[in-house]
Motif scaffolding. Structure first.
Motif, short mmCIF file in Angstrom:
data_model
loop_
_atom_site.label_atom_id
_atom_site.label_comp_id
_atom_site.label_asym_id
_atom_site.label_seq_id
_atom_site.Cartn_x
_atom_site.Cartn_y
_atom_site.Cartn_z
N LYS A 198 35.77 28.73 73.33
CA LYS A 198 35.08 28.42 72.07
C LYS A 198 35.95 28.71 70.84
CE LYS A 198 30.31 29.32 73.56
NZ LYS A 198 29.12 30.10 73.22
N PRO A 241 38.07 25.20 67.99
CA PRO A 241 37.53 24.70 66.72
C PRO A 241 37.77 25.67 65.55
CG PRO A 241 35.93 24.37 68.48
CD PRO A 241 37.04 25.23 69.05
N GLU A 277 41.25 25.15 64.32
CA GLU A 277 41.36 23.90 63.55
C GLU A 277 40.77 24.06 62.15
OE1 GLU A 277 42.68 20.75 64.31
OE2 GLU A 277 43.60 21.63 66.08
N PHE A 293 33.93 24.78 74.70
CA PHE A 293 33.44 24.43 73.36
C PHE A 293 31.94 24.71 73.30
CE2 PHE A 293 37.12 21.84 74.19
CZ PHE A 293 37.83 21.92 73.01
N SER A 313 26.04 24.44 66.86
CA SER A 313 26.66 25.18 65.76
C SER A 313 25.93 26.51 65.66
CB SER A 313 26.50 24.40 64.47
OG SER A 313 25.14 24.38 64.12
N MET A 322 27.69 17.27 69.43
CA MET A 322 28.85 18.17 69.49
C MET A 322 29.67 17.98 70.75
SD MET A 322 27.61 21.58 67.49
CE MET A 322 28.95 22.60 68.01
N THR A 368 31.85 14.90 70.48
CA THR A 368 32.96 15.11 69.54
C THR A 368 34.04 15.99 70.17
OG1 THR A 368 31.35 15.02 67.77
CG2 THR A 368 33.49 15.98 67.21
N TYR A 369 33.61 17.11 70.78
CA TYR A 369 34.60 18.03 71.35
C TYR A 369 35.28 17.43 72.58
CZ TYR A 369 33.19 21.82 68.25
OH TYR A 369 32.96 22.60 67.15
N ASP A 370 34.53 16.66 73.37
CA ASP A 370 35.13 16.02 74.55
C ASP A 370 36.26 15.08 74.09
OD1 ASP A 370 34.82 15.49 77.55
OD2 ASP A 370 34.86 13.48 76.69
N TRP A 380 37.87 15.17 71.24
CA TRP A 380 38.95 15.97 70.62
C TRP A 380 39.85 16.55 71.72
CZ3 TRP A 380 40.97 20.80 71.00
CH2 TRP A 380 41.90 21.16 70.01
N PHE A 381 39.23 17.15 72.74
CA PHE A 381 40.00 17.80 73.80
C PHE A 381 40.89 16.79 74.51
CE2 PHE A 381 40.57 18.72 78.27
CZ PHE A 381 41.25 19.92 78.21
#
Ligand SMILES: C[S@@+](CC[C@H](N)C(=O)[O-])C[C@H]1O[C@@H](n2cnc3c(N)ncnc32)[C@H](O)[C@@H]1O
Length: 281
Positions: free
Chosen positions: A200, A203, A206, A229, A233, A241, A244-246, A248-249
């Motif tokens: 976690k 992010p 970043e 992740f 929030s 989320m 988005t994180y998938d 990004w990764f």
């Protein structure tokens, strides 16, 4: 630090003002200085720089923690249970303490499933590096192993670092705890290790500097890397989320060697990267 002004005497005064309040006093000074340079704009007033830096530090570090008094009591309970040599009391006290940090609190309902997937029993693990560890290293109290792994815990919040150091000492773990800022330009994991935990935390990196999370992910030379992740929030919103994180990764990990397995465990999106087996290893 690309295109960023160096720290001067004026900055030293601003940093002292930022750290005049207790939650910011415990944060690694070099990290505070770095965040200050990233939030500063030409002509900004000192009080606005203090405010903007504190806001970013709250977002990346301070928002996760509870009160110092509660943490102290929780750590003392673990030390007492360890001294009494009572593994089930140690287990219970570590779980209770993990409620203090938002990230471990969210993970608690599924922590056993997570540990079985990430670090299956019977696998030999000699060394672990836990980046932006929070209270995650307390999982060692749930999985006592004779001759357990050497553990390196990295956390810019010194109050957390000191608590983790006390627990790992009480548990008899061979550990080093450091307050280093992993977004510093030349940071790397160091010599080859068995397991790198990036839980976690990418992010948060970043948020300090765009690209820092990718840099830390790719600076690793671990046999296994666990990247997770959050599904929500801190405010509780779950909107898109995971997607988005998938995405990004997958961008950040593109071209990295090894096999990647993905799991959703509770409210956490988890990736396990296993490096290719070395010839003769
Ligand atoms: C979202 S929490 C995750 C904690 C833990 N990894 C877990 O999953 O339970 C992120 C943690 O990283 C720490 N942190 C933030 N920026 C950092 C940095 N640049 N270097 C090291 N630690 C950092 C914060 O203080 C915070 O405890």
């Amino acid at each position: 630090m690309k295109g960023r002004p160096p720290i001067d005497d004026g900055d030293a005064e601003v940093i002292a003002a930022i750290q005049a309040r207790p939650p910011y006093r415990a944060i690694d000074r070099a990290f505070v200085a770095r965040v200050l340079t990233f939030v500063s704009r030409p002509g900004m007033k000192a009080e606005d720089r203090v405010r903007a830096t504190r806001a970013r530090l709250h977002q990346t570090v301070g928002a996760y923690r509870g009160s110092a008094r509660i943490l102290e009591d929780a750590i003392v309970a673990i030390e007492d249970a360890a001294r009494a040599n009572d593994p089930s009391a140690v287990d219970a006290a570590c779980r209770a303490a993990m409620r203090w940090h938002a990230s471990t609190r969210e993970r608690l309902p599924t922590i056993d499933t997570f540990l079985t997937w990430a670090l299956p029993a019977g696998e030999r693990v000699g060394s672990i590096v836990d980046v932006g560890c929070g209270l995650n290293p307390l999982w060692l109290g749930l999985r006592p192993r004779r001759g357990g792994p050497r553990y390196r815990a990295i956390e810019v919040d010194d109050a957390i670092g000191r608590a983790v150091a006390r627990v790992l000492t009480a548990l008899g773990v061979d550990a080093t705890i450091s307050g280093e800022d992993v977004t510093a330009p030349n940071w790397s994991v160091g010599p080859e290790i068995d397991v790198l935990l990036l839980m976690k935390v990418l992010p948060n990196l970043e948020q300090v500097e765009s690209g820092a999370g990718t840099r830390v992910l790719r600076a690793n030379r671990a046999r296994r890397t666990i990247v997770t992740f959050p599904g929500r929030s801190l405010g509780g919103s779950a909107k898109g989320m995971f997607r988005t994180y998938d995405a990004w990764f997958r961008r950040a990990a593109e071209g990295m060697d090894g096999s990647i397995e993905t799991r959703t465990i509770g409210e956490e999106l988890c990736f396990r990267i296993d490096a290719p087996t070395r010839e003769g290893g």
